[in-house]
Motif scaffolding. Structure first.
Motif, PDB file in Angstrom:
ATOM      1  N   SER A  97      -3.702  16.664  10.636  1.00 27.55           N
ATOM      2  CA  SER A  97      -2.368  16.152   9.961  1.00 27.55           C
ATOM      3  C   SER A  97      -3.866  14.833   9.522  1.00 27.55           C
ATOM      4  CB  SER A  97      -1.646  15.443   9.321  1.00 27.55           C
ATOM      5  OG  SER A  97      -0.432  17.231   9.537  1.00 27.55           O
ATOM      6  N   THR A  98      -3.493  13.733   8.059  1.00 25.65           N
ATOM      7  CA  THR A  98      -4.189  12.344   8.137  1.00 25.65           C
ATOM      8  C   THR A  98      -3.328  12.260   6.951  1.00 25.65           C
ATOM      9  OG1 THR A  98      -6.633  12.065   7.456  1.00 25.65           O
ATOM     10  CG2 THR A  98      -6.184  13.141   5.815  1.00 25.65           C
ATOM     11  N   LYS A  99      -3.473  10.942   7.292  1.00 30.19           N
ATOM     12  CA  LYS A  99      -3.284  10.167   6.420  1.00 30.19           C
ATOM     13  C   LYS A  99      -3.015   9.897   4.655  1.00 30.19           C
ATOM     14  CE  LYS A  99      -2.717   5.264   7.893  1.00 30.19           C
ATOM     15  NZ  LYS A  99      -2.577   3.946   8.949  1.00 30.19           N
ATOM     16  N   VAL A 100      -1.699   9.048   4.265  1.00 34.46           N
ATOM     17  CA  VAL A 100      -2.307   9.166   2.509  1.00 34.46           C
ATOM     18  C   VAL A 100      -1.269   7.627   2.377  1.00 34.46           C
ATOM     19  CG1 VAL A 100      -1.399   9.842   0.750  1.00 34.46           C
ATOM     20  CG2 VAL A 100      -1.916  12.057   2.995  1.00 34.46           C
ATOM     21  N   LEU A 101      -2.409   7.387   1.620  1.00 35.75           N
ATOM     22  CA  LEU A 101      -1.907   6.120   0.825  1.00 35.75           C
ATOM     23  C   LEU A 101      -1.521   6.265  -0.720  1.00 35.75           C
ATOM     24  CD1 LEU A 101      -4.478   3.595   2.327  1.00 35.75           C
ATOM     25  CD2 LEU A 101      -1.923   3.471   3.033  1.00 35.75           C
ATOM     26  N   ARG A 102      -0.985   5.026  -1.396  1.00 35.67           N
ATOM     27  CA  ARG A 102      -0.373   4.911  -2.885  1.00 35.67           C
ATOM     28  C   ARG A 102      -1.122   3.723  -2.800  1.00 35.67           C
ATOM     29  NH1 ARG A 102       4.171   3.716  -5.052  1.00 35.67           N
ATOM     30  NH2 ARG A 102       4.201   4.296  -7.398  1.00 35.67           N
ATOM     31  N   ARG A 103      -1.740   3.446  -3.782  1.00 39.11           N
ATOM     32  CA  ARG A 103      -1.911   2.215  -3.943  1.00 39.11           C
ATOM     33  C   ARG A 103      -2.300   2.066  -5.757  1.00 39.11           C
ATOM     34  NH1 ARG A 103      -0.544   1.666  -0.031  1.00 39.11           N
ATOM     35  NH2 ARG A 103      -1.415   0.310   2.084  1.00 39.11           N
ATOM     36  N   PRO A 104      -1.641   0.397  -6.494  1.00 45.55           N
ATOM     37  CA  PRO A 104      -1.831   0.184  -7.498  1.00 45.55           C
ATOM     38  C   PRO A 104      -3.441  -0.102  -7.746  1.00 45.55           C
ATOM     39  CG  PRO A 104      -0.969  -1.645  -7.284  1.00 45.55           C
ATOM     40  CD  PRO A 104      -1.124  -0.593  -5.523  1.00 45.55           C
ATOM     41  N   VAL A 105      -3.606   0.043  -9.288  1.00 40.49           N
ATOM     42  CA  VAL A 105      -4.842  -0.284  -9.401  1.00 40.49           C
ATOM     43  C   VAL A 105      -5.117  -0.933 -10.423  1.00 40.49           C
ATOM     44  CG1 VAL A 105      -7.257   0.471 -10.729  1.00 40.49           C
ATOM     45  CG2 VAL A 105      -5.544   1.705 -10.368  1.00 40.49           C
ATOM     46  N   PHE A 106      -6.231  -2.056  -9.831  1.00 39.82           N
ATOM     47  CA  PHE A 106      -5.675  -3.502 -10.309  1.00 39.82           C
ATOM     48  C   PHE A 106      -7.916  -3.545 -10.921  1.00 39.82           C
ATOM     49  CE2 PHE A 106      -2.499  -3.989  -7.697  1.00 39.82           C
ATOM     50  CZ  PHE A 106      -1.750  -5.612  -8.083  1.00 39.82           C
ATOM     51  N   VAL A 107      -7.852  -3.169 -12.054  1.00 38.85           N
ATOM     52  CA  VAL A 107      -9.317  -3.526 -12.830  1.00 38.85           C
ATOM     53  C   VAL A 107      -8.882  -4.233 -14.057  1.00 38.85           C
ATOM     54  CG1 VAL A 107      -9.777  -1.101 -11.427  1.00 38.85           C
ATOM     55  CG2 VAL A 107      -9.146  -1.037 -14.036  1.00 38.85           C
TER      56      VAL A 107
END
Length: 194
Positions: A97-107
């Motif tokens: 297993s490995t960590k998963v992240l969810r991040r908003p896009v600011f571009v």
């Protein structure tokens, strides 16, 4: 999130537009927050899931409360579990297993072209027509495994039928998982449509 300044404690929260998976078809997605999903590599760095249809599917499953998503990518059989903290991706063959992240896009407007493989300009259309009661449709693959909750009537029926074919006392059964195979292509073949 919070911070302290001069002995005063401040609570912060991020305000954003709704997730882009909630947009109606044909709505420009720049009016919604696009989220990018990342998996942690062995060296500690994070790599975004690819392609954009997989990003969209992960976000849609998360928003609608489907906490486990099973999928195949190249020769890997994977599962993303968003109910755990931290969220994880598990290789179903090695159980690593490995960590998963969810991040908003600011571009900025200039950065959009560089991120174009991950960002979607419009809502993807399902590959096939599906029954109206399906809450989420996989936009990445033709079928998926959906794990049934143990309090689901369908789970109980399948479990009873399965155990009726064996002598349970001869086996040390710790956990029973029941999956429904849900697929647009499968539904089309069974129902004779579209």
């Amino acid at each position: 999130m919070s911070f302290t300044n001069g002995g005063t404690h401040f609570s912060l929260r991020r305000l954003s537009t709704p997730s882009y998976v909630t947009a109606r078809g044909g709505t420009p997605l720049e009016f919604y927050t696009q989220w990018v999903w990342y998996r942690q590599e062995r060296d500690g760095s994070y790599t975004p899931f690819y392609p954009g249809t997989l990003q969209y599917t992960l976000e849609e499953k998360y928003i609608t409360g489907q906490h486990k998503y099973y999928f195949e990518f190249e020769d890997l059989r994977l599962m993303v579990d968003t109910q755990r903290s931290p969220m994880i991706q598990t290789n179903l063959d090695t159980l690593r297993s490995t960590k998963v992240l969810r991040r908003p896009v600011f571009v900025s407007r200039e950065e959009v072209d560089a991120m174009s493989p991950l960002l979607l300009s419009k809502t993807p259309k399902p590959m096939h027509r599906v029954p109206a009661h399906w809450t989420t449709v996989d936009h990445f693959q033709d079928f998926e495994l959906v794990e049934l909750d143990s309090d689901n009537a369908e789970y109980d029926a399948v479990k009873q039928q399965f155990f009726a074919t064996m002598d349970v006392s001869e086996h040390d059964i710790v956990r029973v998982s029941v999956y429904r195979t849900r697929g647009c292509g499968i539904n089309t073949a069974v129902s004779g449509g579209p």
